[in-house]
Design an enzyme around this catalytic site. Structure first.
Site, PDB file in Angstrom:
ATOM      1  N   GLU A 291       0.869  -1.181   0.000  1.00 50.74           N
ATOM      2  CA  GLU A 291       0.000   0.000   0.000  1.00 50.74           C
ATOM      3  C   GLU A 291       0.902   1.227   0.000  1.00 50.74           C
ATOM      4  O   GLU A 291       1.677   1.433   0.934  1.00 50.74           O
ATOM      5  CB  GLU A 291      -0.956  -0.032   1.203  1.00 50.74           C
ATOM      6  N   CYS A 325      -1.315   9.434   3.235  1.00 46.18           N
ATOM      7  CA  CYS A 325      -1.360   8.935   1.861  1.00 46.18           C
ATOM      8  C   CYS A 325      -2.640   9.406   1.181  1.00 46.18           C
ATOM      9  O   CYS A 325      -2.697   9.581  -0.023  1.00 46.18           O
ATOM     10  CB  CYS A 325      -1.282   7.423   1.854  1.00 46.18           C
TER      11      CYS A 325
HETATM   12  P1  NAD Z   1       9.090   4.749   3.466  1.00 48.38           P
HETATM   13  O1  NAD Z   1       8.820   4.010   2.224  1.00 48.38           O
HETATM   14  O2  NAD Z   1      10.252   5.658   3.509  1.00 48.38           O
HETATM   15  O3  NAD Z   1       9.298   3.725   4.673  1.00 48.38           O
HETATM   16  C1  NAD Z   1       8.320   2.749   5.018  1.00 48.38           C
HETATM   17  C2  NAD Z   1       8.982   1.607   5.731  1.00 48.38           C
HETATM   18  O4  NAD Z   1       9.849   0.936   4.817  1.00 48.38           O
HETATM   19  C3  NAD Z   1       9.833   2.023   6.924  1.00 48.38           C
HETATM   20  O5  NAD Z   1       9.620   1.115   7.976  1.00 48.38           O
HETATM   21  C4  NAD Z   1      11.244   1.895   6.373  1.00 48.38           C
HETATM   22  O6  NAD Z   1      12.200   1.647   7.372  1.00 48.38           O
HETATM   23  C5  NAD Z   1      11.095   0.713   5.445  1.00 48.38           C
HETATM   24  N1  NAD Z   1      12.119   0.559   4.400  1.00 48.38           N
HETATM   25  C6  NAD Z   1      12.830   1.529   3.785  1.00 48.38           C
HETATM   26  N2  NAD Z   1      13.667   0.987   2.875  1.00 48.38           N
HETATM   27  C7  NAD Z   1      13.477  -0.355   2.894  1.00 48.38           C
HETATM   28  C8  NAD Z   1      14.028  -1.457   2.183  1.00 48.38           C
HETATM   29  N3  NAD Z   1      14.972  -1.301   1.243  1.00 48.38           N
HETATM   30  N4  NAD Z   1      13.585  -2.699   2.463  1.00 48.38           N
HETATM   31  C9  NAD Z   1      12.634  -2.886   3.404  1.00 48.38           C
HETATM   32  N5  NAD Z   1      12.081  -1.885   4.120  1.00 48.38           N
HETATM   33  C10 NAD Z   1      12.483  -0.628   3.862  1.00 48.38           C
HETATM   34  O7  NAD Z   1       7.739   5.529   3.830  1.00 48.38           O
HETATM   35  P2  NAD Z   1       7.454   6.498   5.054  1.00 48.38           P
HETATM   36  O8  NAD Z   1       8.171   7.786   4.851  1.00 48.38           O
HETATM   37  O9  NAD Z   1       7.635   5.783   6.353  1.00 48.38           O
HETATM   38  O10 NAD Z   1       5.891   6.730   4.904  1.00 48.38           O
HETATM   39  C11 NAD Z   1       5.338   7.663   4.032  1.00 48.38           C
HETATM   40  C12 NAD Z   1       4.867   7.001   2.759  1.00 48.38           C
HETATM   41  O11 NAD Z   1       3.938   5.972   3.077  1.00 48.38           O
HETATM   42  C13 NAD Z   1       4.114   7.954   1.843  1.00 48.38           C
HETATM   43  O12 NAD Z   1       4.473   7.695   0.520  1.00 48.38           O
HETATM   44  C14 NAD Z   1       2.658   7.594   2.086  1.00 48.38           C
HETATM   45  O13 NAD Z   1       1.799   7.929   1.030  1.00 48.38           O
HETATM   46  C15 NAD Z   1       2.753   6.120   2.301  1.00 48.38           C
HETATM   47  N6  NAD Z   1       1.604   5.611   3.051  1.00 48.38           N
HETATM   48  C16 NAD Z   1       0.683   4.857   2.378  1.00 48.38           C
HETATM   49  C17 NAD Z   1      -0.444   4.391   3.048  1.00 48.38           C
HETATM   50  C18 NAD Z   1      -1.480   3.564   2.342  1.00 48.38           C
HETATM   51  O14 NAD Z   1      -2.312   2.957   2.991  1.00 48.38           O
HETATM   52  N7  NAD Z   1      -1.462   3.521   1.020  1.00 48.38           N
HETATM   53  C19 NAD Z   1      -0.617   4.682   4.398  1.00 48.38           C
HETATM   54  C20 NAD Z   1       0.344   5.443   5.050  1.00 48.38           C
HETATM   55  C21 NAD Z   1       1.458   5.899   4.369  1.00 48.38           C
END
Ligand code: NAD
Length: 523
Positions: A291, A325
């Site tokens: 997501e 999001c």
């Molecule tokens: P992010 O993608 O930077 O990080 C999300 C998670 O992924 C964190 O726990 C991070 O440590 C981990 N991560 C980072 N690199 C990784 C890798 N190479 N392998 C595995 N895990 C890894 O996102 P964020 O800044 O924490 O959150 C904001 C983003 O999330 C925005 O784009 C927002 O739109 C999205 N979001 C989507 C929803 C939805 O339901 N669609 C809900 C909330 C947030």
């Protein structure tokens, strides 16, 4: 089947009542006294393990304040967590589904009792104001309550309908998958974190939870509640750590059966690709639930209730500083009402208060320095792409406090192909687009690669019906804000580059974490 009342979403706290404001402030004082500076270790097989390196949680509204910390897991910890979780699964998968569901119900009851404490912790750790924190904890409780009830429908042989066939008994069983990893974002550190592990766990899986770096304390708070509710050791392994290190290791491991990820498009796409590669010893196709981000649009046409539409735009745009999001980052207005809608929108946005979450400001500081720099860069890009109507600065200070403060910013008359009309900014920076007419507005709304939420403010029945079919989003709202999906009421998930449309909080969500077996016996 447990005898419980039907699922009902939690009501929200009314902060127009002074007594509720007082209670919130008392919770803030308690959390400051009891949790400030607290350190949370990893949890593997029920054992709390500390590490030499820590991940610090910093108050975004006052960056001189360290709220607390978690341990920082290494890849060796990830290996141990996988070992332990597979061992725990052998027993957990055989638990009666009612018994698994009762743990979620127990956790929901504890979280209800500790609701304001959880809120206050998020106010300090990620800068949520009172209402934003409250609706999130309500959502966390809802996920636990909803998935507990949903799980019960999968119990036993023949849980799904199959056609009768002469001389045979046929039926479908739903079985858990095994051990998976849940990788979550910082912006809903209670609700999304809780939902993304509660669903696979109640379905009989064991989960390694990797929370986001900025919000490990709130995640640890949730984990402690699940353990207090009776979750056996090893079923939930708590591994705060760096995404590119421990997250990446878990995504790649041959022993990871499924990955549920919520976060940015770029990381999600990388995970999708990495998870597709089969490693030595791997005997399954990893199931991947993603997501991701959004560039969500609200359309206002000439038949709309203009004041209602402006309220919807304001709430969707600036709730939690646009760090959702589902946030309305594009306002698409048809030409004939453009000026009146945009003038009112700018005027009301200019009146929003900016300040700390603790002071319950409308707009608070954004989560971290990386976000701050990204938003500031988009403010500059916007100045070359549209007409600056409000804000445009990132002062990094407010009321004597140094924090990640950016001004609520609005750009008008932006071209639909501009970067600020296409790319997710994830902050209080809004792009306004002028449409020739209704059809043009719908085309603009559909012109990004994302497809998470969207909305239409209109009194024209034919247009609403057209949007129902043609607006390419997973969650569509008419004549209201486009944020604030409620568990069970608006199952949530995006189209296109916004994700796999898994519909969290919906009747089919648990199916993501199960496999079906059709069994036939001839007598
Ligand atoms: P992010 O993608 O930077 O990080 C999300 C998670 O992924 C964190 O726990 C991070 O440590 C981990 N991560 C980072 N690199 C990784 C890798 N190479 N392998 C595995 N895990 C890894 O996102 P964020 O800044 O924490 O959150 C904001 C983003 O999330 C925005 O784009 C927002 O739109 C999205 N979001 C989507 C929803 C939805 O339901 N669609 C809900 C909330 C947030």
């Amino acid at each position: 089947m447990i005898k419980v009342e039907p699922y009902r979403p939690q009501p929200f706290i009314d902060f127009s009542l002074q007594a509720n404001v007082d209670a919130y402030q008392a919770a803030l004082a308690r959390v400051r006294a009891e949790l400030l500076g607290k350190h949370y270790p990893l949890i593997i097989d029920g054992e709390r393990i500390d590490t030499a390196e820590k991940l610090l949680s910093t108050n975004p509204c006052d960056t001189s304040e360290i709220v607390g910390s978690t341990a920082r897991a290494t890849t060796e910890h990830a290996q141990r967590a996988l070992d332990g979780a597979w061992t725990a699964w052998a027993t957990w998968k055989a638990w009666d589904v009612d018994a698994r569901a009762r743990i979620l119900l127990g956790a929901a009851a504890i979280l209800k009792r500790r609701r304001l404490e959880a809120c206050a912790l998020m106010t300090l750790e990620v800068g949520k104001n009172y209402a934003e924190a409250d609706v999130e904890v309500a959502e966390g409780i809802d996920f636990l309550e909803y998935y507990a009830r949903e799980a019960m429908k999968y119990g036993g042989f023949g849980a799904a309908d199959t056609t009768w066939y002469e001389g045979e008994e046929n039926g479908l069983m739903y079985l858990s998958l095994g051990v998976g990893v849940s990788i979550s974002p910082w912006n809903f550190p209670c609700a999304i974190f809780a939902g993304m592990l509660a669903a696979p766990i109640v379905a009989g899986n064991c989960v390694i939870a990797k929370p986001a770096e900025d919000s490990g304390m709130t995640a640890a708070f949730v984990v402690d509640i699940l353990i207090e509710a009776g979750l056996p050791a090893g079923v939930l392994q708590f591994l705060p750590g760096v995404g590119e290190e421990v997250g990446e290791y878990l995504v790649q491991s041959a022993r990871t059966r499924f990955i549920t990820f919520t976060g940015s498009r770029s990381v999600g796409l990388h995970i999708n690709e990495a998870a597709a590669k089969v490693h030595k010893g791997q005997k399954w196709l990893k199931r991947v639930i993603l997501e991701l981000g959004g560039k969500d649009a609200l359309i206002v046409d000439e038949t709309a209730d203009i004041q209602g539409a402006v309220t919807a735009a304001l709430q969707g745009a600036f709730g939690f500083n646009g760090q959702k999001c589902s946030a309305m980052s594009r306002l698409v207005v048809v030409n004939s009402v453009y000026d009146s809608v945009v003038d009112a929108f700018v005027e009301r946005a200019a009146a929003l208060t900016v300040g700390t979450g603790e002071a319950n400001a409308n707009v608070t500081a954004v989560v971290n320095a990386e976000s701050f720099d990204k938003i500031r860069a988009y403010q500059e890009i916007g100045k070359g792409e549209g007409k600056l109507l409000l804000g445009g600065q990132a002062p990094g200070k407010h009321g004597g406090k140094t924090g990640h403060y950016v001004q609520p910013t609005i750009f008008g008359d932006v071209d639909r192909h501009a970067r600020i009309a296409q790319e997710e900014i994830f902050g209080p920076v809004i792009t306004v687009l002028r449409a020739r007419d209704w059809q043009d507005a719908l085309d603009i709304a559909n012109s990004t690669e994302y497809g998470l939420t969207g909305g239409v403010c209109s009194r024209d029945r034919a247009r609403l019906e057209q949007a129902r079919n043609e607006f390419e989003v997973g969650n569509l709202y008419f004549n209201r804000k486009i944020t604030g999906a409620i568990v069970g009421v608006q199952p949530f998930g995006g189209y296109n580059m916004s994700g796999t449309d898994s519909k969290a909080g919906g009747p089919e969500y648990l199916g993501n974490f199960m496999q079906m077996k059709a069994v036939t016996e001839r007598f």
